[in-house]
Design an enzyme around this catalytic site. Structure first.
Site, PDB file in Angstrom:
ATOM      1  N   GLY A  27       0.664  -1.076   0.137  1.00 34.24           N
ATOM      2  CA  GLY A  27       0.493   0.004   0.126  1.00 34.24           C
ATOM      3  C   GLY A  27       0.694   1.146   0.260  1.00 34.24           C
ATOM      4  O   GLY A  27       2.314   0.941  -0.084  1.00 34.24           O
ATOM      5  N   ASP A  28       0.599   2.498   0.059  1.00 37.22           N
ATOM      6  CA  ASP A  28       0.894   3.712  -0.169  1.00 37.22           C
ATOM      7  C   ASP A  28       1.917   3.963  -1.007  1.00 37.22           C
ATOM      8  O   ASP A  28       2.765   4.205  -0.952  1.00 37.22           O
ATOM      9  CB  ASP A  28       1.557   3.654   1.353  1.00 37.22           C
ATOM     10  CG  ASP A  28       1.097   3.657   2.549  1.00 37.22           C
ATOM     11  OD1 ASP A  28      -0.539   3.948   2.640  1.00 37.22           O
ATOM     12  OD2 ASP A  28       1.611   3.286   3.388  1.00 37.22           O
ATOM     13  N   LYS A  31      -0.945   5.028  -5.526  1.00 34.93           N
ATOM     14  CA  LYS A  31      -1.948   4.549  -6.684  1.00 34.93           C
ATOM     15  C   LYS A  31      -3.580   6.565  -6.395  1.00 34.93           C
ATOM     16  O   LYS A  31      -3.416   6.516  -7.831  1.00 34.93           O
ATOM     17  CB  LYS A  31      -3.253   3.738  -5.714  1.00 34.93           C
ATOM     18  CG  LYS A  31      -2.488   2.334  -5.446  1.00 34.93           C
ATOM     19  CD  LYS A  31      -3.277   1.281  -5.241  1.00 34.93           C
ATOM     20  CE  LYS A  31      -3.399   1.496  -3.771  1.00 34.93           C
ATOM     21  NZ  LYS A  31      -2.278   1.426  -2.696  1.00 34.93           N
ATOM     22  N   HIS A  56      -5.543   7.848   0.397  1.00 38.01           N
ATOM     23  CA  HIS A  56      -4.974   8.421  -1.252  1.00 38.01           C
ATOM     24  C   HIS A  56      -4.625   9.737  -0.877  1.00 38.01           C
ATOM     25  O   HIS A  56      -5.254  10.483  -1.170  1.00 38.01           O
ATOM     26  CB  HIS A  56      -5.655   7.788  -1.923  1.00 38.01           C
ATOM     27  CG  HIS A  56      -5.936   6.375  -2.175  1.00 38.01           C
ATOM     28  ND1 HIS A  56      -5.623   5.291  -2.586  1.00 38.01           N
ATOM     29  CD2 HIS A  56      -7.432   5.945  -1.841  1.00 38.01           C
ATOM     30  CE1 HIS A  56      -5.882   4.540  -2.353  1.00 38.01           C
ATOM     31  NE2 HIS A  56      -7.083   4.617  -1.553  1.00 38.01           N
ATOM     32  N   THR A 253      -4.871  -7.036   5.420  1.00 35.13           N
ATOM     33  CA  THR A 253      -6.499  -5.995   5.599  1.00 35.13           C
ATOM     34  C   THR A 253      -7.427  -7.381   5.741  1.00 35.13           C
ATOM     35  O   THR A 253      -7.172  -8.788   5.141  1.00 35.13           O
ATOM     36  CB  THR A 253      -5.858  -4.936   4.389  1.00 35.13           C
ATOM     37  OG1 THR A 253      -7.366  -4.225   5.467  1.00 35.13           O
ATOM     38  CG2 THR A 253      -6.965  -5.765   3.151  1.00 35.13           C
ATOM     39  N   THR A 318      -3.330   8.021   9.929  1.00 33.40           N
ATOM     40  CA  THR A 318      -2.592   7.771  11.615  1.00 33.40           C
ATOM     41  C   THR A 318      -1.911   9.247  11.513  1.00 33.40           C
ATOM     42  O   THR A 318      -1.793   8.958  12.905  1.00 33.40           O
ATOM     43  CB  THR A 318      -2.454   6.460  11.299  1.00 33.40           C
ATOM     44  OG1 THR A 318      -1.329   5.897  10.908  1.00 33.40           O
ATOM     45  CG2 THR A 318      -3.807   5.268  11.094  1.00 33.40           C
ATOM     46  N   GLY A 431       6.908  12.860  -9.150  1.00 34.20           N
ATOM     47  CA  GLY A 431       7.106  13.626  -8.144  1.00 34.20           C
ATOM     48  C   GLY A 431       4.985  13.096  -7.753  1.00 34.20           C
ATOM     49  O   GLY A 431       4.852  12.945  -8.525  1.00 34.20           O
TER      50      GLY A 431
HETATM   51  P1  GDP Z   1      -1.829   5.586  -2.093  1.00 35.35           P
HETATM   52  O1  GDP Z   1      -2.809   4.439  -0.816  1.00 35.35           O
HETATM   53  O2  GDP Z   1      -1.292   4.042  -2.994  1.00 35.35           O
HETATM   54  O3  GDP Z   1      -2.628   6.018  -3.136  1.00 35.35           O
HETATM   55  O4  GDP Z   1      -0.081   6.431  -1.271  1.00 35.35           O
HETATM   56  P2  GDP Z   1      -0.578   7.367  -0.833  1.00 35.35           P
HETATM   57  O5  GDP Z   1      -1.390   8.792  -1.121  1.00 35.35           O
HETATM   58  O6  GDP Z   1      -0.881   7.355   1.198  1.00 35.35           O
HETATM   59  O7  GDP Z   1       0.873   7.292  -0.585  1.00 35.35           O
HETATM   60  C1  GDP Z   1       1.876   7.537  -1.613  1.00 35.35           C
HETATM   61  C2  GDP Z   1       2.136   8.923  -0.753  1.00 35.35           C
HETATM   62  O8  GDP Z   1       3.450   9.352  -2.030  1.00 35.35           O
HETATM   63  C3  GDP Z   1       1.655  10.457  -1.301  1.00 35.35           C
HETATM   64  O9  GDP Z   1       2.121  11.165  -0.212  1.00 35.35           O
HETATM   65  C4  GDP Z   1       1.892  10.462  -2.175  1.00 35.35           C
HETATM   66  O10 GDP Z   1       1.625  12.141  -2.540  1.00 35.35           O
HETATM   67  C5  GDP Z   1       3.329  10.584  -2.796  1.00 35.35           C
HETATM   68  N1  GDP Z   1       3.504  10.000  -4.204  1.00 35.35           N
HETATM   69  C6  GDP Z   1       2.798   9.841  -5.306  1.00 35.35           C
HETATM   70  N2  GDP Z   1       3.290   9.519  -5.978  1.00 35.35           N
HETATM   71  C7  GDP Z   1       4.909  10.612  -5.850  1.00 35.35           C
HETATM   72  C8  GDP Z   1       6.078  10.728  -6.966  1.00 35.35           C
HETATM   73  O11 GDP Z   1       6.480  10.410  -7.708  1.00 35.35           O
HETATM   74  N3  GDP Z   1       7.011  11.301  -6.084  1.00 35.35           N
HETATM   75  C9  GDP Z   1       7.269  11.516  -4.758  1.00 35.35           C
HETATM   76  N4  GDP Z   1       7.725  12.137  -4.515  1.00 35.35           N
HETATM   77  N5  GDP Z   1       5.909  10.969  -3.996  1.00 35.35           N
HETATM   78  C10 GDP Z   1       4.537  10.601  -4.534  1.00 35.35           C
END
Ligand code: GDP
Length: 441
Positions: A27-28, A31, A56, A253, A318, A431
């Protein structure tokens, strides 16, 4: 793979009608950002599993959002966003999130909540917390959002489909029965205050008023949309390694995070899911307990945690620090395989620009032997990482959109990962912003 093949697979195209965006890891992986990007070319975005226990993160023209229950397509007025029947719906979180969007100037999204989705009840959240408390040091690291008690009740057939909240007689009699069951545990196991059927009834009639405007026959809507040739995105929560069946059980999960479950959790014929985008991050992160073979610690981990994601690697729900580690090619290849990935996206490559050297976990050493097959059970717990070293690129590439302009060392890193994953990496995310993406054309 030839360039024009990449063009064909390029995920922003309209070649595939139903596309699943899922996590290859814990996860994280990012996506939410990818879904937000792809939603531009989509008509419908569906959440098909999980609940408000993970977030997300999306950064676009309206600001930074950590969505917990809303689909990541809600920022586009042309999309319809669906909460599929497979989701654990927390009505309060859902409506609070919608209100917060309104307050920040996001246009009112079109939303359908499946009439068959089940509802996270107030006592699910309590039981989640009580059980973690009871387990103390042996706890799973639950986010205490009620997800495990929710899915237990769903499959024990004592849950509530949202449509059932509108049937007064049924609601009352079910709540009476639930209170008898739950109060036994509350009194004798947890020694906590008992549930009151009348108070629960009042709470749930309040919740049904909040959700009523959104409830509808989502499966029929999707069926019609398929007939009309609409583009549909299925948005997964968490990733393969948190899947109840194929993840690192029991540190998983309580729902299936695989694209295949999208058919059930959204009410889509399985044969319609022809495109599966597995999202994987250029390094690893995980929340909760369980095996994490390429985990790093100490200062090395602190640096990655601080620089990772868009605001460091801290949980979107969290706020707790995520465990971090090197890219795990064994786990990620397994992650893509079990998802049935047709392509992969590698996110957060920009984060690694500070490193002189970067490691990839290419094998697991278990009892003296080395394997690249993701093991089950005790083998996984005993696995030690086997690393391959890569030179760092030592520059800031955040926001780069031209793949060819990326440093050679970074492209070698991507090529190696692609070879190990066994599916084309069609895009690297450079990014956290919507436009920070370099396509491999
Ligand atoms: P998800 O649950 O898969 O949607 O992922 P999350 O949003 O929980 O965590 C992904 C984190 O990585 C978030 O803080 C996003 O803003 C960040 N993120 C996503 N793509 C990139 C990327 O290409 N570069 C950087 N630096 N951060 C990213």
């Amino acid at each position: 793979m030839k360039n024009d093949d990449y063009e064909q697979m390029r995920f922003s195209g309209v070649t595939f009608m139903v596309k699943a965006i899922v996590g290859a890891n814990w996860g994280d992986e990012g996506k939410g950002k990818i879904t937000d990007m792809l939603a531009e070319d989509s008509d419908i975005i569906v959440r098909f599993q999980g609940g408000a226990n993970a977030g997300h993160t999306i950064i676009n023209q309206y600001g930074r959002f950590a969505l917990h229950s809303l689909p990541s397509g809600i920022f586009y007025p042309h999309t319809t966003n669906i909460i599929g029947n497979g989701v654990a719906l927390n009505i309060r979180t859902f409506t609070d999130e919608l209100r917060a969007l309104r307050e920040r100037g996001v246009p009112e999204p079109k939303i359908i909540v499946s009439e068959r989705v089940q509802v996270v009840m107030p006592y699910h959240i309590l039981f989640d917390a009580y059980e973690e408390e009871r387990l103390a040091g042996r706890a799973f690291g639950s986010t205490k959002s009620g997800i495990a008690p929710f899915y237990s009740d769903k499959f024990a057939k004592i849950g509530f489909q949202v449509n059932e909240l509108f049937d007064d007689a049924l609601l009352k009699s079910r709540l009476d029965n639930i209170c008898v069951l739950k109060n036994t545990l509350l009194e004798h196991l947890y020694r906590k205050p008992l549930l009151e059927p009348d108070a629960l009834y009042a709470e749930m009639t309040g919740q049904r008023e909040r959700i009523a405007p959104y409830v509808g026959d989502a499966a029929a809507f999707i069926r019609e949309a398929l007939g009309a040739g609409k583009n549909i995105l299925l948005e997964g929560q968490l990733g393969t390694l948190k899947d109840t069946d194929f993840g690192i059980y029991p540190f998983v999960t309580s729902s299936n995070t695989l694209a295949g479950y999208g058919a059930v959790g959204a009410g889509i014929p399985p044969s319609e899911i022809r495109s599966v985008v597995a999202v994987t991050k250029a390094y690893s992160s995980a929340v909760g307990g369980g095996a994490f073979v390429s985990e790093i610690f100490g200062e090395e981990a602190e640096a990655l945690r601080r620089l990772g994601g868009d605001q460091g690697e801290f949980g979107a729900t969290t706020g707790r620090p995520r465990r971090v580690g090197w890219f795990d090619a064994v786990a990620s290849a397994y992650g893509c395989l079990m998802q049935g990935a047709t392509e992969a996206v590698l996110t957060a490559v920009d984060v690694l620009g500070y490193l002189d050297e970067i490691k990839i976990c290419v094998g697991y050493e278990i009892d003296g032997g080395i394997t690249d097959v993701f093991p089950v059970g005790a083998g996984l717990v005993r696995a030690k990482p086997v690393y391959k070293l890569f030179p760092g690129w030592k520059c800031d590439i955040r926001g780069e959109r031209d793949y060819n302009a990326l440093p050679r060392a970074l492209k070698a890193y991507v090529d190696f990962i692609e070879e190990r994953l066994g599916v084309p990496i069609t895009m690297v995310s450079t990014g956290p912003k919507r436009e920070d993406a370099a396509f491999r054309t």
